[in-house]
Scaffold this active site. Structure first.
Site, PDB file in Angstrom:
ATOM      1  N   LYS A 146       0.936  -1.647   0.256  1.00  6.10           N
ATOM      2  CA  LYS A 146      -0.390  -0.021   0.110  1.00  6.10           C
ATOM      3  C   LYS A 146       0.892   1.636  -0.267  1.00  6.10           C
ATOM      4  O   LYS A 146       1.969   1.221   1.217  1.00  6.10           O
ATOM      5  CB  LYS A 146      -0.790  -0.351   1.393  1.00  6.10           C
ATOM      6  CG  LYS A 146      -2.405   0.834   1.617  1.00  6.10           C
ATOM      7  CD  LYS A 146      -3.265   0.301   0.315  1.00  6.10           C
ATOM      8  CE  LYS A 146      -3.836   1.726   0.457  1.00  6.10           C
ATOM      9  NZ  LYS A 146      -4.109   2.836  -0.499  1.00  6.10           N
ATOM     10  N   LYS A 196       5.271   2.839   8.392  1.00  9.48           N
ATOM     11  CA  LYS A 196       4.049   3.663   8.929  1.00  9.48           C
ATOM     12  C   LYS A 196       2.704   3.141   8.821  1.00  9.48           C
ATOM     13  O   LYS A 196       2.277   3.700   9.543  1.00  9.48           O
ATOM     14  CB  LYS A 196       3.464   4.872   7.417  1.00  9.48           C
ATOM     15  CG  LYS A 196       2.392   5.692   8.114  1.00  9.48           C
ATOM     16  CD  LYS A 196       2.047   6.794   6.612  1.00  9.48           C
ATOM     17  CE  LYS A 196       3.604   7.611   6.106  1.00  9.48           C
ATOM     18  NZ  LYS A 196       3.057   8.511   5.330  1.00  9.48           N
ATOM     19  N   LYS A 222       5.199   1.783  -2.721  1.00 11.78           N
ATOM     20  CA  LYS A 222       5.007   2.741  -3.413  1.00 11.78           C
ATOM     21  C   LYS A 222       5.337   3.405  -5.005  1.00 11.78           C
ATOM     22  O   LYS A 222       6.452   2.436  -5.492  1.00 11.78           O
ATOM     23  CB  LYS A 222       6.455   4.024  -2.980  1.00 11.78           C
ATOM     24  CG  LYS A 222       5.469   5.549  -3.111  1.00 11.78           C
ATOM     25  CD  LYS A 222       4.997   6.367  -2.083  1.00 11.78           C
ATOM     26  CE  LYS A 222       4.393   7.388  -0.970  1.00 11.78           C
ATOM     27  NZ  LYS A 222       3.641   7.978  -0.144  1.00 11.78           N
ATOM     28  N   ASP A 273      -0.128  10.435  -4.003  1.00 12.94           N
ATOM     29  CA  ASP A 273       1.002  10.964  -3.681  1.00 12.94           C
ATOM     30  C   ASP A 273       0.725  12.562  -4.648  1.00 12.94           C
ATOM     31  O   ASP A 273       0.085  13.529  -4.503  1.00 12.94           O
ATOM     32  CB  ASP A 273       1.798  10.760  -4.175  1.00 12.94           C
ATOM     33  CG  ASP A 273       3.159  11.180  -2.757  1.00 12.94           C
ATOM     34  OD1 ASP A 273       3.051  10.521  -1.259  1.00 12.94           O
ATOM     35  OD2 ASP A 273       3.880  11.148  -3.403  1.00 12.94           O
ATOM     36  N   THR A 288      -4.865  13.450   5.007  1.00 13.15           N
ATOM     37  CA  THR A 288      -3.459  13.068   5.476  1.00 13.15           C
ATOM     38  C   THR A 288      -3.925  14.586   6.320  1.00 13.15           C
ATOM     39  O   THR A 288      -3.150  14.805   7.460  1.00 13.15           O
ATOM     40  CB  THR A 288      -2.412  13.436   4.544  1.00 13.15           C
ATOM     41  OG1 THR A 288      -2.886  12.051   3.693  1.00 13.15           O
ATOM     42  CG2 THR A 288      -1.560  13.395   4.699  1.00 13.15           C
ATOM     43  N   ASN A 305      -2.342  19.963  -1.150  1.00 12.12           N
ATOM     44  CA  ASN A 305      -3.440  18.878  -0.295  1.00 12.12           C
ATOM     45  C   ASN A 305      -3.399  18.703   0.981  1.00 12.12           C
ATOM     46  O   ASN A 305      -4.226  19.246   1.628  1.00 12.12           O
ATOM     47  CB  ASN A 305      -3.541  17.440  -0.886  1.00 12.12           C
ATOM     48  CG  ASN A 305      -4.458  17.144  -0.122  1.00 12.12           C
ATOM     49  OD1 ASN A 305      -4.806  16.322   0.636  1.00 12.12           O
ATOM     50  ND2 ASN A 305      -5.857  17.264  -0.812  1.00 12.12           N
ATOM     51  N   SER A 330      -7.331   5.704   3.661  1.00  9.81           N
ATOM     52  CA  SER A 330      -7.519   4.618   2.525  1.00  9.81           C
ATOM     53  C   SER A 330      -7.964   3.439   3.122  1.00  9.81           C
ATOM     54  O   SER A 330      -8.641   2.552   2.321  1.00  9.81           O
ATOM     55  CB  SER A 330      -5.923   4.085   1.919  1.00  9.81           C
ATOM     56  OG  SER A 330      -5.973   5.924   1.091  1.00  9.81           O
TER      57      SER A 330
END
Length: 424
Positions: A69, A93, A105, A145, A189, A220, A351
């Site tokens: 993820k 994380k 990623k 991202d 986030t 963001n 998510s």
């Protein structure tokens, strides 16, 4: 530290965490390399008729705890090493967050500001065609991202669904609410960063009300962190984007800045306050709390010497270099750096909640979703802080940062999963 050294730094932090947690050295050996690296060619016919070939990556780092993820970023300076570092960061994380995910990623080396919407859509769909056989709801679940967003995810989930011949909403998260997404995800986030700042301020600074805040990177994450931290009672007095910064000791009208396309395009279009062409002036503002929410390695040792904030909450991935962190902790009035793997986990936790909704075809309302997210973030802060205190008692002769504690906690969970599965 430059971007090429980011993975090396991440490995150094990992090794230290393994040692602090008292785990076997083979844990570091196993986690020092990703499970798989996918590199794809992305040919794109531009609007002017020219063919340009871009390079894309997907790093699948570790899946001991669940599917890979992590987000997908579009950036001209991205490298494979940076992507590997970010994938390792996502592994830890997700572990620290207590959710059933491994880490991954993705990235495309491109300047998206130079592409039209049609070109961006074609780029996104071609990238998915390059990796779709190795992703899926139970294999690898990408998300946005840097420089990607819900529209990007909509194109990608549509392309994946076409390739597989059925609707597969759970393969990408942070989709538009109209396409199986959740409205909380767009600000999750930044919201999580604000929740972390509130938890820390309540514990160490007598509460958040009236505390002065600076936000480096009003994208963001930074914009929504600024919005929610102001809702929680703090005063945001400085914000920045790539073209400059704004300082207003009377307080920034965050809602105005957030809703204005002109201000979001160039922060210097904000109607009040003192303007600067240098985004980094925000770092040196006399504030209680600094939220670095742009890119990696923003706070270097040289810059750290001039930072006045007592608390730093990392909205970006890896914004504080190791040397800078040592300088910050050497100050008697400095409280802590709330590390990225703890502070900006709101996006991946949300998510996870969206993924659960998609798998069940069942949806919570916005308020209920936000409460679930806030509860998980608060619990993660308290668990990490408790463990941090234990480590500082165990090693009174050395500097143990909150990042050390967060990494050690995260590695322990990954280690336990790998041990139970017989991998080590």
């Amino acid at each position: 530290m430059n971007l090429s050294n980011y993975f090396e730094w991440e490995l150094g932090v990992l090794k230290e965490a393994v040692n602090l947690a008292g785990l076997p050295s083979e844990v570091f050996d196993y986690l020092s390399k990703p499970d798989r690296i996918i590199q794809v060619k992305i040919p794109l016919r531009l609007d002017n008729g020219k063919l340009e070939v871009f390079e894309g990556y997907r790093v699948q780092y570790n899946n001991a705890l669940g599917p890979y993820k992590g987000g997908i970023r579009y950036h001209p300076e991205v490298t494979l090493e940076t992507d590997m570092a970010l994938a390792l960061g996502m592994t830890l994380k997700n572990s620290l967050a207590g959710i059933p995910y491994g880490g991954g990623k993705g990235a495309v080396k491109v300047d998206p500001s130079k592409l039209s919407m049609r070109e961006l859509e074609a780029l996104s769909r071609t990238y998915v065609r390059g990796i779709y056989k190795l992703i899926g709801p139970e294999e690898d679940i990408p998300a946005p991202d840097v420089n990607t967003n819900p529209q990007t995810m909509a194109w990608m989930v549509d392309e994946y669904s076409k390739l597989t011949g059925r609707n597969v909403p759970a393969v990408f998260t942070a989709k538009p609410p109209e396409l199986w997404g959740n409205p909380v995800r767009i600000y999750s986030t930044g919201y999580g960063v604000a929740v972390m700042a509130k938890e820390a301020a309540d514990l160490w600074m007598g509460g958040l009300k009236g505390k002065k805040v600076a936000v480096h990177g009003f994208g963001n994450v930074g914009s929504y962190a600024a919005y929610w931290i102001s809702k929680f009672g703090a005063k945001v007095i400085a914000i920045s984007r790539s073209r400059g910064s704004v300082y207003d000791p009377e307080g920034i009208d965050v809602e105005l800045a957030l809703k204005s396309p002109e201000i979001l395009k160039d922060i210097r279009n904000y109607p009040r306050g003192q303007k600067s062409n240098d985004p980094d002036t925000v770092l040196y503002t006399d504030v209680d709390i600094l939220l670095p929410c742009s890119l990696e390695n923003v706070i270097t040792a040289e810059k750290a010497k001039n930072i006045k904030a007592k608390l730093i909450v990392e909205g970006a991935n890896g914004p504080t270099t190791p040397d800078a962190e040592k300088i910050l902790y050497s100050r008697k009035d400095f409280v802590a750096v709330i590390p990225d793997i703890l502070a900006n986990a709101g996006g991946v936790i949300m998510s996870y909640l969206e993924w659960v909704e998609n798998l069940q075809w069942y949806f919570w309302d916005e308020e209920e979703t936000r409460q679930k997210l806030s509860s998980i973030m608060s619990n993660n802060f308290n668990r990490t802080n408790t463990y941090w205190n234990k480590l500082r008692e165990r090693y009174p002769e050395r500097l143990v940062t909150m990042r050390d504690a967060a990494f050690a906690l995260a590695v322990e969970r990954v280690y336990t999963a790998m041990k139970l599965r017989g991998w080590i």
